[in-house]
Design an enzyme around this catalytic site. Sequence first.
Site, PDB file in Angstrom:
ATOM      1  N   GLU A 228      -6.819   1.814   1.606  1.00 33.98           N
ATOM      2  CA  GLU A 228      -6.282   2.544   0.458  1.00 33.98           C
ATOM      3  C   GLU A 228      -6.387   4.051   0.659  1.00 33.98           C
ATOM      4  OE1 GLU A 228      -4.472   1.179  -1.683  1.00 33.98           O
ATOM      5  OE2 GLU A 228      -4.936  -0.874  -1.093  1.00 33.98           O
TER       6      GLU A 228
ATOM      7  N   HIS B 284      -3.337   5.419   2.292  1.00 39.06           N
ATOM      8  CA  HIS B 284      -2.290   5.756   1.329  1.00 39.06           C
ATOM      9  C   HIS B 284      -2.566   7.121   0.695  1.00 39.06           C
ATOM     10  CE1 HIS B 284      -0.095   2.022   1.422  1.00 39.06           C
ATOM     11  NE2 HIS B 284      -1.112   1.296   1.000  1.00 39.06           N
TER      12      HIS B 284
END
Length: 677
Positions: A460, A463
């Site tokens: 994550e 991202h």
Amino acid sequence: MANPFLAPSTLPYELPAFADIRAEDYLPAFEAGFTEQLAEIEDIAANPEPASFANTMVALERSGGTLQRVAAVLRNIASADATEEIRQLEQAVSPRLAAHQDNVYLHPGLYRRIMAVDESAEDLNGEDLRLVSELRKQFRRAGAGLEPAGQQRLREMNVRLSELATEYSQELLAAGNAAALHVADRSLLDGLAEEDVTAAAQAAREAGYSTGWLLTLVLPTAQPALEVLTNREIRRRLFQTSVGRGGHGNRTVLLAARLAELRAERAALLGYPNHAEYALDSQTAPSLEAVRELLAQLVPAAVANARAEAGVLAAAAGHDIEPWDWAFYSEQVRRRDYDVDLAQLRPYFELESALHGGVFHAAEQLYGLSFEPRPDLQGYHPDIQVWEVKNDDGTGLGLFLGDYYARPTKNGGAWMDSFVEQSGLLGQQAVVVNNLNISKPAPGEPTLLTFDQVVTLFHEFGHALHGLFSQVRYPRFSGTSVPRDFVEYPSQVNEMWMLWPQVVGSYARHYVTGAALPLRTVDKIEAARLWGEGFAPTEYLAATLLDLAWHSLPAGTRIDDPLSFEKDALKDVGLDPDLIPPRYRSGYFKHIFAGGYAAGYYSYLWSEVLDADTVMWFRENGGLNRENGDRFRTGLLSRGNGMDPLQAFRDFRGRDAEIGPLLTRRGLDGNERAIVN
């Protein structure tokens, strides 16, 4: 008190002023945002000057500031802290937001001006030229070229699809909470780590139970506790309550069918044979056929590996393997054959250490970043931490928010989102958030992560870096606003650093003794990497092919028995859902029915072709160092969608991506090599 959405926040980087936001602020802000942007659109369309890039394309990019601010906050809150009040707001706003988007994309005057912009006369190039091309394509795909009757039907379908997706998401949250498994006998939790037992007791109290323990569910089919619970019956109950979220009587599975049927009708109206063809038209994959060919290369080898694994597991167990046995005996075999017990590594994976010494440390080494805690800045929930991210010269890059703990108001899974997207045109820098669903420990206790949760932490943050590093002019192209089958690529690359020697040695330390995770253990983890590469790709491929089955329906198809459709779709492609169910079944496949991945779940695999090839490049060129990091940042992470993403990859890699590194990584060698282009 002034509505905090009606003007840009005065906080650093325009972080939303969460302390000032009240539930009653949302609807008036949406009303103002709708009115404001429609007035801006009317001004663009009514401009007496000939259509130009500046007075049409750029003017459109500047529009909708109020709406963007309030929509970004509600989108995040509705996923991360959906109180009853927020759920009602989402239900009220979602169809109106869909209708408003149609008011923009189906505005005849605006469409005429966009099509009238003369590219050659204005000598456009680079991001400017791409903006013209992408806007024209987006307006056509949104139905701007339809006759009035078709546009009216399209408006009706878009509103209904928005309503159905919101209902699916909210029903799924409620179904997941209701399906959590209450256990009254402590002995049934044998094998579960003590900190998880404590967390389960706390979850039971928060859910209203006076005694016992509550095993809450994560979004995928596989539940982490299945790896360690020694009691076979409790494993069966936990597994069945997980897959039961998609069973008969559960409204989400019926909503899934209605969504797929209506998407098929919309695709036909827009001139496509099915929704999958419509979705692929805006992706980097050249066609639906190309995606199916890639999957077809992998399914036979994955299934063969899975069957071989099942035989090994059955021998270890002394009985046939059921789906609820797979994870437990897989870990038994991993310990036996590779001397790796992932469950015993948790004391080395404490959250703050993994975050600062792992995720942040890798970003410091690669990109020269620093992370300054900002306790003076408030998130939308007390659990949230805020950091200011700075470049090596001290200049500010943006804000990063971490929201890591599960709660009943939070959707399952893990994700990244943005409150503010970088834009040179608007003078904005990124404000991004990472969400995970880690069980919150008792006060004063450490947050110990599973191996997979550490992988997710790195993923994550990949991202987040994609959003933070964005250096584009137009907000439409910012950060992760790339084709769906490219967006997972940078995040999957970032997983690489989890076990990189300079990184793992910095964070993987026993939370009590401070002892480093032995390097020989890391070597054993790497040696065991291919164990499970039958189950893992098979459950993923099952979900991917299920997604494509739902979204390849021709218009007019009616699915009255969604679960039979699901089972037949998987068996038709050579998969056995009774042994290895898909990672997500139709009743809890939020990615595709309420998360933007409709006909796009293949993107994880498509992106992994790029990812595996990039990891090979890093290894061949010295690994974790500033030169490599700066090249990846400048050539790829900063580009957003301001240029063709695959061209950015070619410029970085020097060629198209090859599938060979992925086949080697997944233990699927022997397949014909192919090029993704």
